[in-house]
Design an enzyme around this catalytic site. Structure first.
Site, PDB file in Angstrom:
ATOM      1  N   GLY A  49       0.836  -1.201   0.000  1.00 16.37           N
ATOM      2  CA  GLY A  49       0.000   0.000   0.000  1.00 16.37           C
ATOM      3  C   GLY A  49       0.865   1.244   0.000  1.00 16.37           C
ATOM      4  O   GLY A  49       1.992   1.221   0.502  1.00 16.37           O
ATOM      5  N   GLN A  54       2.792   9.955   1.223  1.00 22.34           N
ATOM      6  CA  GLN A  54       4.144   9.385   1.306  1.00 22.34           C
ATOM      7  C   GLN A  54       5.043   9.811   0.158  1.00 22.34           C
ATOM      8  O   GLN A  54       6.255   9.677   0.240  1.00 22.34           O
ATOM      9  CB  GLN A  54       4.074   7.854   1.355  1.00 22.34           C
ATOM     10  CG  GLN A  54       3.438   7.312   2.631  1.00 22.34           C
ATOM     11  CD  GLN A  54       3.287   5.812   2.565  1.00 22.34           C
ATOM     12  OE1 GLN A  54       2.294   5.313   2.029  1.00 22.34           O
ATOM     13  NE2 GLN A  54       4.268   5.085   3.058  1.00 22.34           N
ATOM     14  N   CYS A  95       5.807  -0.127   7.112  1.00 25.70           N
ATOM     15  CA  CYS A  95       5.445   1.036   6.299  1.00 25.70           C
ATOM     16  C   CYS A  95       6.631   1.386   5.412  1.00 25.70           C
ATOM     17  O   CYS A  95       7.777   1.382   5.883  1.00 25.70           O
ATOM     18  CB  CYS A  95       5.118   2.221   7.214  1.00 25.70           C
ATOM     19  SG  CYS A  95       4.681   3.728   6.326  1.00 25.70           S
ATOM     20  N   LEU A  96       6.362   1.685   4.145  1.00 30.72           N
ATOM     21  CA  LEU A  96       7.458   2.056   3.239  1.00 30.72           C
ATOM     22  C   LEU A  96       8.161   3.333   3.701  1.00 30.72           C
ATOM     23  O   LEU A  96       9.315   3.550   3.350  1.00 30.72           O
ATOM     24  CB  LEU A  96       6.923   2.237   1.806  1.00 30.72           C
ATOM     25  CG  LEU A  96       6.469   0.940   1.115  1.00 30.72           C
ATOM     26  CD1 LEU A  96       5.797   1.260  -0.212  1.00 30.72           C
ATOM     27  CD2 LEU A  96       7.648  -0.011   0.915  1.00 30.72           C
ATOM     28  N   HIS A 137      -4.519   1.658   7.432  1.00 32.57           N
ATOM     29  CA  HIS A 137      -3.152   2.191   7.544  1.00 32.57           C
ATOM     30  C   HIS A 137      -2.932   3.326   6.529  1.00 32.57           C
ATOM     31  O   HIS A 137      -2.420   4.391   6.885  1.00 32.57           O
ATOM     32  CB  HIS A 137      -2.158   1.039   7.316  1.00 32.57           C
ATOM     33  CG  HIS A 137      -0.719   1.441   7.267  1.00 32.57           C
ATOM     34  ND1 HIS A 137       0.207   1.006   8.192  1.00 32.57           N
ATOM     35  CD2 HIS A 137      -0.027   2.215   6.387  1.00 32.57           C
ATOM     36  CE1 HIS A 137       1.390   1.531   7.902  1.00 32.57           C
ATOM     37  NE2 HIS A 137       1.280   2.246   6.799  1.00 32.57           N
ATOM     38  N   GLU A 138      -3.345   3.099   5.286  1.00 31.14           N
ATOM     39  CA  GLU A 138      -3.138   4.108   4.230  1.00 31.14           C
ATOM     40  C   GLU A 138      -4.018   5.327   4.451  1.00 31.14           C
ATOM     41  O   GLU A 138      -3.595   6.464   4.199  1.00 31.14           O
ATOM     42  CB  GLU A 138      -3.379   3.503   2.849  1.00 31.14           C
ATOM     43  CG  GLU A 138      -2.496   2.312   2.479  1.00 31.14           C
ATOM     44  CD  GLU A 138      -1.016   2.538   2.723  1.00 31.14           C
ATOM     45  OE1 GLU A 138      -0.557   3.692   2.633  1.00 31.14           O
ATOM     46  OE2 GLU A 138      -0.314   1.553   3.019  1.00 31.14           O
ATOM     47  N   HIS A 141      -2.448   7.741   6.767  1.00 39.32           N
ATOM     48  CA  HIS A 141      -1.456   8.624   6.139  1.00 39.32           C
ATOM     49  C   HIS A 141      -2.119   9.900   5.618  1.00 39.32           C
ATOM     50  O   HIS A 141      -1.559  10.990   5.731  1.00 39.32           O
ATOM     51  CB  HIS A 141      -0.768   7.920   4.963  1.00 39.32           C
ATOM     52  CG  HIS A 141       0.364   7.007   5.350  1.00 39.32           C
ATOM     53  ND1 HIS A 141       1.482   7.448   6.017  1.00 39.32           N
ATOM     54  CD2 HIS A 141       0.554   5.682   5.141  1.00 39.32           C
ATOM     55  CE1 HIS A 141       2.312   6.421   6.209  1.00 39.32           C
ATOM     56  NE2 HIS A 141       1.764   5.336   5.684  1.00 39.32           N
TER      57      HIS A 141
HETATM   58  C1  QAP Z   1       1.023  -0.911   5.095  1.00 34.26           C
HETATM   59  O1  QAP Z   1       3.159  -1.224   4.164  1.00 34.26           O
HETATM   60  C2  QAP Z   1       0.779  -2.206   5.821  1.00 34.26           C
HETATM   61  O2  QAP Z   1      10.030  -1.878   6.200  1.00 34.26           O
HETATM   62  C3  QAP Z   1       1.817  -1.058   3.814  1.00 34.26           C
HETATM   63  O3  QAP Z   1      11.827  -2.760   4.426  1.00 34.26           O
HETATM   64  C4  QAP Z   1       1.817  -3.051   6.186  1.00 34.26           C
HETATM   65  O4  QAP Z   1       3.732  -1.958   2.150  1.00 34.26           O
HETATM   66  C5  QAP Z   1      -0.487  -2.557   6.154  1.00 34.26           C
HETATM   67  C6  QAP Z   1       7.821  -2.513   3.374  1.00 34.26           C
HETATM   68  C7  QAP Z   1       1.560  -4.230   6.852  1.00 34.26           C
HETATM   69  C8  QAP Z   1      -0.739  -3.732   6.826  1.00 34.26           C
HETATM   70  C9  QAP Z   1       0.268  -4.580   7.170  1.00 34.26           C
HETATM   71  C10 QAP Z   1       8.261  -2.141   4.622  1.00 34.26           C
HETATM   72  C11 QAP Z   1       8.759  -2.968   2.453  1.00 34.26           C
HETATM   73  C12 QAP Z   1       6.415  -2.414   2.983  1.00 34.26           C
HETATM   74  C13 QAP Z   1       9.595  -2.234   4.961  1.00 34.26           C
HETATM   75  C14 QAP Z   1       4.064  -1.713   3.275  1.00 34.26           C
HETATM   76  C15 QAP Z   1      10.533  -2.698   4.027  1.00 34.26           C
HETATM   77  C16 QAP Z   1      10.100  -3.060   2.773  1.00 34.26           C
HETATM   78  C17 QAP Z   1       5.440  -1.870   3.754  1.00 34.26           C
HETATM   79 CO    CO Z   2       2.590   3.459   5.605  1.00 40.46          CO
END
Ligand code: QAP
Ligand code: CO
Length: 172
Positions: A49, A54, A95-96, A137-138, A141
Site C-alpha cells: 500500500g 508518502q 510502512c514504506l 493504515h493508508e 497517512h
Molecule cells: C502498510 O506497508 C501495511 O520496512 C503497507 O523494508 C503493512 O507496504 C499494512 C515494506 C503491513 C498492513 C500490514 C516495509 C517494504 C512495505 C519495509 C508496506 C521494508 C520493505 C510496507
Molecule cells: Co505506511
C-alpha cells in the site's frame, strides 16, 4: 511500451508525513499519471500500500495491492470509512516510510469504505483481513498519521533515532 517513473518516498520522521491531505477535485490526466507513478513506486518497493502523502502529494488518494501475484491494484480516491467493525485485532505492520521497522497495531478487522476508483466512478469496498488493515493504515497517512504514532513514546523515539542515524550514515 514505456516504463513509468517512480517517485521518492518520504521517510519518517519527515514532518511532511504529518500533512493532512485535501480531497481530489477531479480524476483528470494529472491524477491518472500520479496513480501510475504511485503504483510503479509501490511495486518497485515491494509494498502492499502507498498513500499520496508518502510521495509528498497531499491529496486523498491511495493505492493498494495485497494479492500474492502483485497483479490486483486497487485505487481509492477520496476514501471515507462508512463503517468499521467494533471487533479489533492487533497485527504486525510495517510502512514504506518507516523501513525495517515492524510492530503491532490494533485495528478493526473489517471496514466498509466509500471511494472513487481510478476512473472516477463511485465504489463501495467491503474489506476484511489484510486488505482492511492496509486500507486503514493508508487512510491514516491521508490524515497525517504514521503507524508508529500508535506505539509508546519510548518505542517511537527509538525508531526516530534509528532512522535519523541510518539517514545520516547514508548521506555522508
Ligand atoms: C502498510 O506497508 C501495511 O520496512 C503497507 O523494508 C503493512 O507496504 C499494512 C515494506 C503491513 C498492513 C500490514 C516495509 C517494504 C512495505 C519495509 C508496506 C521494508 C520493505 C510496507
Ligand atoms: Co505506511
Amino acid at each position: 511500451m514505456t516504463e513509468t517513473d517512480t517517485l521518492t518516498i518520504l521517510r519518517y520522521p519527515d514532518p511532511r508525513l504529518h500533512t493532512v491531505a485535501r480531497p481530489v477535485k477531479a480524476v483528470d490526466e494529472r491524477i491518472r499519471g500520479l496513480i501510475q507513478r504511485m503504483l510503479a513506486t509501490m511495486y518497485e518497493a515491494n509494498g502492499i500500500g502507498l498513500a499520496a502523502t508518502q510521495v509528498d502529494v497531499h491529496e486523498r488518494l491511495i493505492v493498494v495491492d495485497v494479492s500474492e501475484e502483485r497483479n490486483q491494484p486497487m485505487v481509492l480516491i477520496n476514501p471515507e470509512i462508512e463503517w468499521a467493525s467494533p471487533e479489533t485485532r492487533k497485527g504486525e505492520e510495517g510502512c514504506l516510510s518507516v523501513p525495517g521497522i515492524y510492530d503491532g497495531v490494533e485495528r478493526s478487522v473489517a471496514v466498509r469504505v466509500r471511494a472513487q476508483d481510478g476512473d472516477g466512478n463511485a465504489r463501495t469496498i467491503e474489506a476484511e483481513g489484510l486488505l482492511a488493515v492496509c486500507i486503514q493504515h493508508e487512510m491514516d497517512h491521508l490524515m497525517g498519521k504514521v503507524f508508529v504514532e500508535y506505539l509508546s513514546p519510548l518505542k517511537r523515539n527509538r525508531i526516530k533515532t534509528k532512522l535519523l542515524k541510518a539517514e545520516r550514515e547514508h548521506t555522508r
